[in-house]
Motif scaffolding. Structure first.
Motif, short mmCIF file in Angstrom:
data_model
loop_
_atom_site.label_atom_id
_atom_site.label_comp_id
_atom_site.label_asym_id
_atom_site.label_seq_id
_atom_site.Cartn_x
_atom_site.Cartn_y
_atom_site.Cartn_z
N GLU A 1 7.58 -10.12 21.27
CA GLU A 1 6.17 -10.50 21.44
C GLU A 1 5.84 -11.77 20.64
OE1 GLU A 1 3.47 -7.17 20.59
OE2 GLU A 1 2.09 -8.68 19.76
N ARG A 2 6.43 -11.86 19.44
CA ARG A 2 6.09 -13.00 18.57
C ARG A 2 6.97 -14.23 18.79
NH1 ARG A 2 4.88 -10.17 12.74
NH2 ARG A 2 2.91 -9.18 13.30
N GLN A 3 8.03 -14.07 19.57
CA GLN A 3 8.97 -15.17 19.76
C GLN A 3 8.30 -16.50 20.13
OE1 GLN A 3 11.85 -14.91 18.43
NE2 GLN A 3 11.95 -17.10 18.84
N PHE B 1 9.71 -13.69 11.06
CA PHE B 1 9.49 -12.25 11.02
C PHE B 1 9.68 -11.69 9.61
CE2 PHE B 1 10.17 -7.81 12.39
CZ PHE B 1 9.21 -7.71 13.39
N MET B 2 9.17 -10.50 9.39
CA MET B 2 9.39 -9.80 8.12
C MET B 2 10.88 -9.65 7.85
SD MET B 2 6.59 -6.78 8.82
CE MET B 2 6.53 -6.99 10.61
N GLY B 3 11.29 -9.85 6.62
CA GLY B 3 12.67 -9.59 6.24
C GLY B 3 13.67 -10.69 6.57
N GLY C 1 3.05 -15.02 5.92
CA GLY C 1 3.37 -13.64 6.29
C GLY C 1 3.94 -13.66 7.70
N GLY C 2 4.65 -12.60 8.06
CA GLY C 2 5.29 -12.57 9.37
C GLY C 2 4.34 -12.70 10.54
N GLY C 3 3.05 -12.37 10.33
CA GLY C 3 2.10 -12.40 11.43
C GLY C 3 1.12 -13.56 11.35
N THR C 4 1.27 -14.43 10.37
CA THR C 4 0.31 -15.53 10.18
C THR C 4 0.19 -16.39 11.44
OG1 THR C 4 0.91 -15.59 7.84
CG2 THR C 4 -0.32 -17.47 8.68
N PHE D 1 -7.52 -7.88 6.93
CA PHE D 1 -6.40 -8.63 6.33
C PHE D 1 -6.22 -9.98 7.01
CE2 PHE D 1 -1.87 -9.77 6.90
CZ PHE D 1 -1.60 -10.20 5.60
N ARG D 2 -6.29 -9.99 8.37
CA ARG D 2 -6.09 -11.24 9.11
C ARG D 2 -7.17 -12.28 8.76
NH1 ARG D 2 -0.89 -10.89 10.00
NH2 ARG D 2 -0.33 -8.99 11.10
N GLU D 3 -8.39 -11.80 8.49
CA GLU D 3 -9.46 -12.71 8.07
C GLU D 3 -9.10 -13.37 6.74
OE1 GLU D 3 -13.38 -10.97 7.32
OE2 GLU D 3 -13.23 -10.13 9.34
N GLY E 1 13.74 -13.55 4.92
CA GLY E 1 14.04 -14.26 3.67
C GLY E 1 13.08 -15.40 3.33
N LYS E 2 11.86 -15.35 3.84
CA LYS E 2 10.90 -16.44 3.60
C LYS E 2 10.59 -16.60 2.11
CE LYS E 2 7.69 -14.66 6.30
NZ LYS E 2 8.27 -13.45 6.91
N SER E 3 10.39 -15.47 1.43
CA SER E 3 9.99 -15.55 0.02
C SER E 3 11.14 -16.00 -0.87
CB SER E 3 9.45 -14.21 -0.48
OG SER E 3 8.35 -13.84 0.30
N MET F 1 1.96 -16.69 0.45
CA MET F 1 0.59 -16.36 0.89
C MET F 1 0.21 -14.90 0.65
SD MET F 1 -0.13 -18.63 4.33
CE MET F 1 -1.25 -17.38 4.93
N ASP F 2 1.14 -13.99 0.93
CA ASP F 2 0.82 -12.57 0.73
C ASP F 2 0.53 -12.28 -0.74
OD1 ASP F 2 0.95 -11.75 3.35
OD2 ASP F 2 3.06 -11.18 3.27
N LYS F 3 1.37 -12.86 -1.61
CA LYS F 3 1.17 -12.64 -3.06
C LYS F 3 -0.16 -13.25 -3.50
CE LYS F 3 5.00 -10.54 -4.40
NZ LYS F 3 5.02 -9.80 -3.13
N THR G 1 5.81 -0.96 1.85
CA THR G 1 5.51 -2.35 1.53
C THR G 1 5.02 -3.13 2.75
OG1 THR G 1 7.80 -2.99 1.92
CG2 THR G 1 7.21 -2.45 -0.34
N ARG G 2 5.40 -2.65 3.95
CA ARG G 2 5.00 -3.36 5.16
C ARG G 2 4.33 -2.41 6.15
NH1 ARG G 2 9.89 -6.02 3.53
NH2 ARG G 2 9.59 -8.27 3.40
N PRO G 3 2.99 -2.36 6.10
CA PRO G 3 2.24 -1.40 6.93
C PRO G 3 2.53 -1.51 8.42
CG PRO G 3 0.77 -2.99 5.84
CD PRO G 3 2.13 -3.16 5.25
C1 S3P Z 1 3.05 -8.91 8.36
C2 S3P Z 1 4.01 -9.38 7.50
C3 S3P Z 1 3.91 -9.25 6.04
C4 S3P Z 1 2.45 -9.18 5.61
C5 S3P Z 1 1.73 -8.10 6.35
C6 S3P Z 1 1.77 -8.29 7.87
C7 S3P Z 1 3.25 -9.05 9.82
O1 S3P Z 1 4.54 -10.37 5.43
O2 S3P Z 1 1.81 -10.41 5.79
O3 S3P Z 1 2.29 -6.87 5.99
O4 S3P Z 1 2.30 -8.88 10.59
O5 S3P Z 1 4.39 -9.39 10.22
P1 S3P Z 1 6.15 -10.57 5.31
O6 S3P Z 1 6.60 -11.27 6.54
O7 S3P Z 1 6.28 -11.43 4.10
O8 S3P Z 1 6.75 -9.23 5.14
#
Ligand code: S3P
Length: 166
Positions: free
Chosen positions: A136-138, A9-11, A78-81, A56-58, A13-15, A32-34, A116-118
């Motif tokens: 949902e993502r678990q 998930f976001m936050g 990214g958290g949603g990859t 973005f997902r594409e 500490g992946k990066s 990947m996001d960078k 930073t995180r839409p």
């Molecule tokens: C997302 C997480 C973000 C980034 C985008 C969507 C997500 O990455 O890919 O804003 O869907 O969880 P981080 O997990 O690095 O914040």
């Protein structure tokens, strides 16, 4: 040694962990996001705003393929990859999947910056939104080869833990 792929998930500490772990292993670090931001010369929030999440997902999927073809890399996703099963398949083939987890409080704290995180900025109630999206993502995060909780750990400690697992 195979590549290391950090999911979660976001936050969580992946990066920061990814950068340190890559250093310790003598691997290259790819965020990947960078990499997407660099390739398309715009920030992720700008991309969401201008073209929407589906676009973005594409781009994320294309980047997933691109980074998975590299050798001796630590990849921070990214958290949603991992929402896309095809991405999971691609990433599984390239390396060990390590999922970083953290408490809701610590995710709240580490993602408190707006703009930073839409995905989070669009939530009406940020805390409840995080709880719901985590649930949902678990199942997607559970596909990792190894999971560890980073709540009380520094990036160095997390990296050491991952290395001892490898
Ligand atoms: C997302 C997480 C973000 C980034 C985008 C969507 C997500 O990455 O890919 O804003 O869907 O969880 P981080 O997990 O690095 O914040």
């Amino acid at each position: 040694m195979k590549n290391v792929v950090l999911i979660g998930f976001m936050g969580v500490g992946k990066s920061s962990t990814g950068r340190m772990l890559a250093n310790m292993l003598g691997f290259k670090f790819i965020d990947m996001d960078k990499a997407i931001e660099k390739k398309y010369s715009m920030t992720i929030p700008e991309m969401f705003k201008k073209y929407g999440e589906a676009y973005f997902r594409e781009k994320e999927k294309e980047m997933c393929r691109e980074v998975a073809s590299k050798k001796s890399v630590v990849i921070s996703t990214g958290g949603g990859t991992v929402k896309d099963p095809e991405n999971v398949e691609i990433l599984k083939r390239t390396g060990k999947i390590v999922c970083l987890a953290a408490s809701v409080d610590s995710i709240m704290e580490r993602t408190s910056a707006r703009g930073t995180r839409p995905i989070l900025d669009a939530m009406e109630d940020r805390r409840q939104g995080i709880i719901d999206l985590l649930a949902e993502r678990q199942p997607m995060y559970a596909q990792a080869d190894y999971t560890l909780d980073t709540t009380d750990l520094s990036p160095l400690q997390v990296s050491q833990d991952i290395i001892s697992y490898m």
